[in-house]
Design a protein around this motif. Sequence first.
Motif, PDB file in Angstrom:
ATOM      1  N   LYS A  11      -4.829   3.096  -2.464  1.00 39.13           N
ATOM      2  CA  LYS A  11      -5.072   2.475  -1.222  1.00 39.13           C
ATOM      3  C   LYS A  11      -3.520   2.733  -0.327  1.00 39.13           C
ATOM      4  N   THR A  33      -4.191  -2.590   3.255  1.00 35.96           N
ATOM      5  CA  THR A  33      -5.331  -3.372   2.758  1.00 35.96           C
ATOM      6  C   THR A  33      -5.265  -4.663   2.184  1.00 35.96           C
ATOM      7  N   ASN A  36      -9.240  -6.395  -1.651  1.00 32.92           N
ATOM      8  CA  ASN A  36     -10.044  -4.989  -2.125  1.00 32.92           C
ATOM      9  C   ASN A  36     -10.622  -4.142  -0.858  1.00 32.92           C
ATOM     10  N   LYS A  37      -9.751  -3.855   0.126  1.00 30.48           N
ATOM     11  CA  LYS A  37     -10.163  -3.023   1.118  1.00 30.48           C
ATOM     12  C   LYS A  37     -11.064  -3.518   2.181  1.00 30.48           C
ATOM     13  N   LYS A 215       3.147  -9.163   2.322  1.00 30.97           N
ATOM     14  CA  LYS A 215       1.893  -8.849   2.954  1.00 30.97           C
ATOM     15  C   LYS A 215       0.923  -9.772   3.462  1.00 30.97           C
ATOM     16  N   ARG A 219      -2.651 -10.285   5.432  1.00 30.14           N
ATOM     17  CA  ARG A 219      -3.841 -10.739   5.003  1.00 30.14           C
ATOM     18  C   ARG A 219      -4.140 -12.027   5.837  1.00 30.14           C
TER      19      ARG A 219
HETATM   20  N1  ASP Z   1      -3.988  -4.578  -2.709  1.00 30.95           N
HETATM   21  C1  ASP Z   1      -5.409  -5.165  -2.636  1.00 30.95           C
HETATM   22  C2  ASP Z   1      -6.349  -4.784  -1.609  1.00 30.95           C
HETATM   23  O1  ASP Z   1      -6.008  -3.725  -1.117  1.00 30.95           O
HETATM   24  C3  ASP Z   1      -5.407  -6.656  -2.700  1.00 30.95           C
HETATM   25  C4  ASP Z   1      -4.353  -7.306  -2.035  1.00 30.95           C
HETATM   26  O2  ASP Z   1      -3.162  -6.881  -2.136  1.00 30.95           O
HETATM   27  O3  ASP Z   1      -4.766  -8.308  -1.492  1.00 30.95           O
HETATM   28  O4  ASP Z   1      -7.289  -5.071  -1.357  1.00 30.95           O
END
Ligand code: ASP
Length: 243
Positions: A11, A33, A36-37, A215, A219
């Motif tokens: 990813k 991401t 999970n994308k 991150k 999110r």
């Molecule tokens: N790396 C994972 C994703 O891309 C989960 C996350 O870090 O939240 O979904």
Amino acid sequence: MSKNKLLYEGKAKQLFTTDKDDQLIQFFKDDATAFNKKKHEIINSKGVLNNLISENIFKYLGENGIPNHFIRRLNEREQLIKKVEIIPIEVVVRNKAAGTFTKRFGIEEGLDLPETLIEFNLKDDEHDDPLISDEHIKVFKWANQSEIDDIKIKAILINKYLTELFNQIDILLVDFKIEFGRFSSNGKTEIILADEISPDSCRLWDTKSNEKLDKDRFRRNLGGLIEAYKEVATRLEIDLSNF
Ligand code: ASP
Ligand code: TMP
């Protein structure tokens, strides 16, 4: 070092073969991401910052005796790494409750855990990286007991060194995810730290303000991700003059 063919695309990174069988080039992309994308964006220059931060952290861990895949940084987005057979497990280390842990148990973010917790998730996007136990790891033969023990010892040591490193720069290491691989040379196989360690894979809170420097800014749509990653890099005394 010549970059040959694309071996793997994840990813946030790509892996390329090189002229040497036991070395790869790891390229850091700007893709962000989450969940999970389900959430995906390109954040200009994120890959450059993660390459620099991960280089700094892997060198520091190497100096402290943690074997890892890092050889050297090649340019702003690429590093030369040892080729390993990745163990398909995300090793999550938690010092405080956050993220999926708070959701799973209905508890408040920031709650202190009486002791450091290690969790395993299977690296399997199709099935949403399910939480797994040591028993699953052995039944499915993703790793054997002595490898699991080795991974746990290394994860706890890495947590100790990273907590110390971040403490010195007024950052609280809430949790992080690491990956390991099997590295074989001269007929000997060793488990070494692989992948990356960056604000993409850690939760980092400013100790004074509790501001999120990782991150979770993406999110949770908080904005200011690049500024936060730059702040982490600056506190780690990474030279950003060419950035
Ligand atoms: N790396 C994972 C994703 O891309 C989960 C996350 O870090 O939240 O979904
Ligand atoms: P979680 O709370 O979402 O389970 O994440 C725990 C820590 O692991 C957090 O620092 C983010 C990191 N992580 C990754 O880097 N990649 C992943 O795929 C997952 C699930 C977590």
